[in-house]
Write a protein that holds these residues in place. Structure first.
Motif, PDB file in Angstrom:
ATOM      1  N   SER A  67       0.842  -1.203   0.000  1.00 14.35           N
ATOM      2  CA  SER A  67       0.000   0.000   0.000  1.00 14.35           C
ATOM      3  C   SER A  67       0.863   1.233   0.000  1.00 14.35           C
ATOM      4  CB  SER A  67      -0.763   0.005   1.280  1.00 14.35           C
ATOM      5  OG  SER A  67      -1.938   0.136   1.253  1.00 14.35           O
ATOM      6  N   GLY A  68       0.492   2.197  -0.839  1.00 12.16           N
ATOM      7  CA  GLY A  68       1.271   3.419  -0.930  1.00 12.16           C
ATOM      8  C   GLY A  68       2.368   3.363  -1.974  1.00 12.16           C
ATOM      9  N   SER A  69       2.559   2.199  -2.600  1.00 11.56           N
ATOM     10  CA  SER A  69       3.569   2.091  -3.652  1.00 11.56           C
ATOM     11  C   SER A  69       3.174   2.959  -4.843  1.00 11.56           C
ATOM     12  CB  SER A  69       3.690   0.635  -4.109  1.00 11.56           C
ATOM     13  OG  SER A  69       4.463   0.548  -5.294  1.00 11.56           O
ATOM     14  N   GLU A  74      -1.574  -3.188  -8.816  1.00 10.75           N
ATOM     15  CA  GLU A  74      -1.750  -3.616  -7.428  1.00 10.75           C
ATOM     16  C   GLU A  74      -1.329  -5.054  -7.181  1.00 10.75           C
ATOM     17  OE1 GLU A  74      -5.494  -2.343  -5.409  1.00 10.75           O
ATOM     18  OE2 GLU A  74      -6.064  -1.684  -7.420  1.00 10.75           O
ATOM     19  N   TRP A  75      -1.348  -5.874  -8.235  1.00  6.95           N
ATOM     20  CA  TRP A  75      -1.077  -7.295  -8.074  1.00  6.95           C
ATOM     21  C   TRP A  75      -0.098  -7.772  -9.149  1.00  6.95           C
ATOM     22  CZ3 TRP A  75      -3.148  -9.893  -3.939  1.00  6.95           C
ATOM     23  CH2 TRP A  75      -4.187  -9.250  -3.262  1.00  6.95           C
ATOM     24  N   THR A  76       0.764  -8.691  -8.772  1.00  3.25           N
ATOM     25  CA  THR A  76       1.733  -9.243  -9.718  1.00  3.25           C
ATOM     26  C   THR A  76       1.819 -10.759  -9.566  1.00  3.25           C
ATOM     27  OG1 THR A  76       3.658  -9.107  -8.233  1.00  3.25           O
ATOM     28  CG2 THR A  76       3.120  -7.137  -9.532  1.00  3.25           C
TER      29      THR A  76
END
Length: 364
Positions: A67-69, A74-76
């Motif tokens: 979070s905050g990246s 959002e997903w890998t």
């Protein structure tokens, strides 16, 4: 297709097959001496000289970006860790040190393979809590590196994503992606699919030196054309542009000329990013291959990971000029930002300029 045959450091504590024969099936199991979670066996075979595969069973393969990246996803999913493409400038090198490997030759030659990636992913995507967010592949190491030719993990991963209604994006240097074009075309009828090819130079001799395990620039240009002929969109990540090596007007014009000929739907480009782990490896290579540039690089990058602001502004201007010259102005490049439906021609239905990733970091 060109693969590097340089000798790499042997795997630490691993036996080898001394039979002299090239096995047609799976290589024999070997004693595993590395503290890798879920390690099943470590394998080295004559077909992949200098590379050791560490086969592991993963408990989870769907990774949530913190979070905050600033990352635009959002997903890998990363079915492999380490990469035999051996790109000297690879930004992901330091991640290998978390496994007690080094960021140099170990990153190139010690490849961790999540052999159950597709099965685990399908279970994770079936959970009621899964919200079908876009999943990005190729964010750390290349999912179509040479290991994929042995393990064939990507078809199962693509099917799992598409069958679950999950949009996805793929960035690769690997021409093995062509094997999965029929599968990707079918997946694109189920979910948005965003494809990108990493290609930042057309100089074959330089590519042989600095990204020795990759298919040649010519082969990747052919892959772009094949994807477009198949009706699939294909953006290009032209990163990293290398100061004094690939940033001349001649080099940039040649690159954008060939990308336009191949039918790329857009280009995202930016300067070399030298984070710790990568910086040491790249500067060592530079000292060996272009010692006259070492002092210039030290002045350009100082003690940081980014080239100077003046250089980045200058390069952005040259990139904008050549994008306009070759018809890429206003087109969507590639940044894993969105997996968007296409308009039938393979181009994104809502063409908009894709912003580079934070710091214009290369993805490979």
């Amino acid at each position: 297709m060109r693969w590097d045959a340089q000798a790499l450091s042997p795997a630490r504590g691993l036996a080898s097959d001394n039979s002299g024969n090239t096995p047609s099936g799976p290589a024999p199991a070997m004693e595993a001496l590395l503290p890798l979670a879920g390690l099943v066996r470590s394998v080295s075979t004559p077909e992949f000289s200098g590379v050791t595969f560490h086969e592991v069973t993963a408990k989870s393969v769907l990774n949530k970006v913190p979070s905050g990246s600033a990352m635009p996803f959002e997903w890998t999913v990363n079915p492999y860790r380490g990469c035999s493409h051996a790109c000297v400038y690879c930004f992901a090198r330091k991640s290998h040190t978390y496994l007690e490997f080094d960021a140099g030759r170990d990153f190139d030659s010690q490849v961790v393979v999540k052999i159950n990636a597709a099965e685990v992913l399908r279970k994770e995507l079936a959970k009621p809590s899964w919200q079908r967010h876009q999943v990005a592949l190729g964010t750390n190491t290349d999912p179509y590196q040479r290991a994929e030719g042995r393990y064939a993990l990507m078809p199962g991963i693509i099917r799992a994503l598409a069958d679950s209604g999950t949009p996805f994006s793929i960035l690769t240097k690997g021409t093995l992606l062509a094997r999965d074009i029929p599968l990707l075309k079918h997946a694109a009828t189920q979910v948005p699919v965003d494809l990108g090819i990493s290609l930042a130079m057309t100089n074959e001799d330089l590519a042989e030196l600095i990204e020795p395990g990759t298919p040649s620039p010519r082969a990747r240009l052919k892959l772009i054309a094949r994807l477009r002929d198949a009706g699939l969109g294909c953006g290009v990540m032209a990163m990293p542009i290398l100061p004094w090596l690939t940033d001349s007007d001649e080099a940039l014009d040649a690159l954008f000329t060939e990308l336009a000929k191949a039918g790329a739907t857009g280009v995202t480009a930016g300067a070399l990013y030298l984070k710790p782990g990568t910086r040491e490896w790249y500067m060592s290579w530079l000292a060996a291959q272009h010692p006259e540039l070492v002092g210039r690089y030290r002045r350009l990058y100082g003690q940081g990971s980014y080239a100077s602001k003046d250089y980045r502004s200058w390069l952005a201007g040259r990139i904008s000029f050549f994008k306009a010259k070759h018809g890429f102005t206003g087109s969507s490049g590639f940044s894993h930002r969105n997996a968007r439906p296409t308009d039938g021609s393979g181009a994104p239905s809502e063409a908009k300029a894709a912003s580079p990733l934070p710091g214009q970091e290369p993805l490979f």
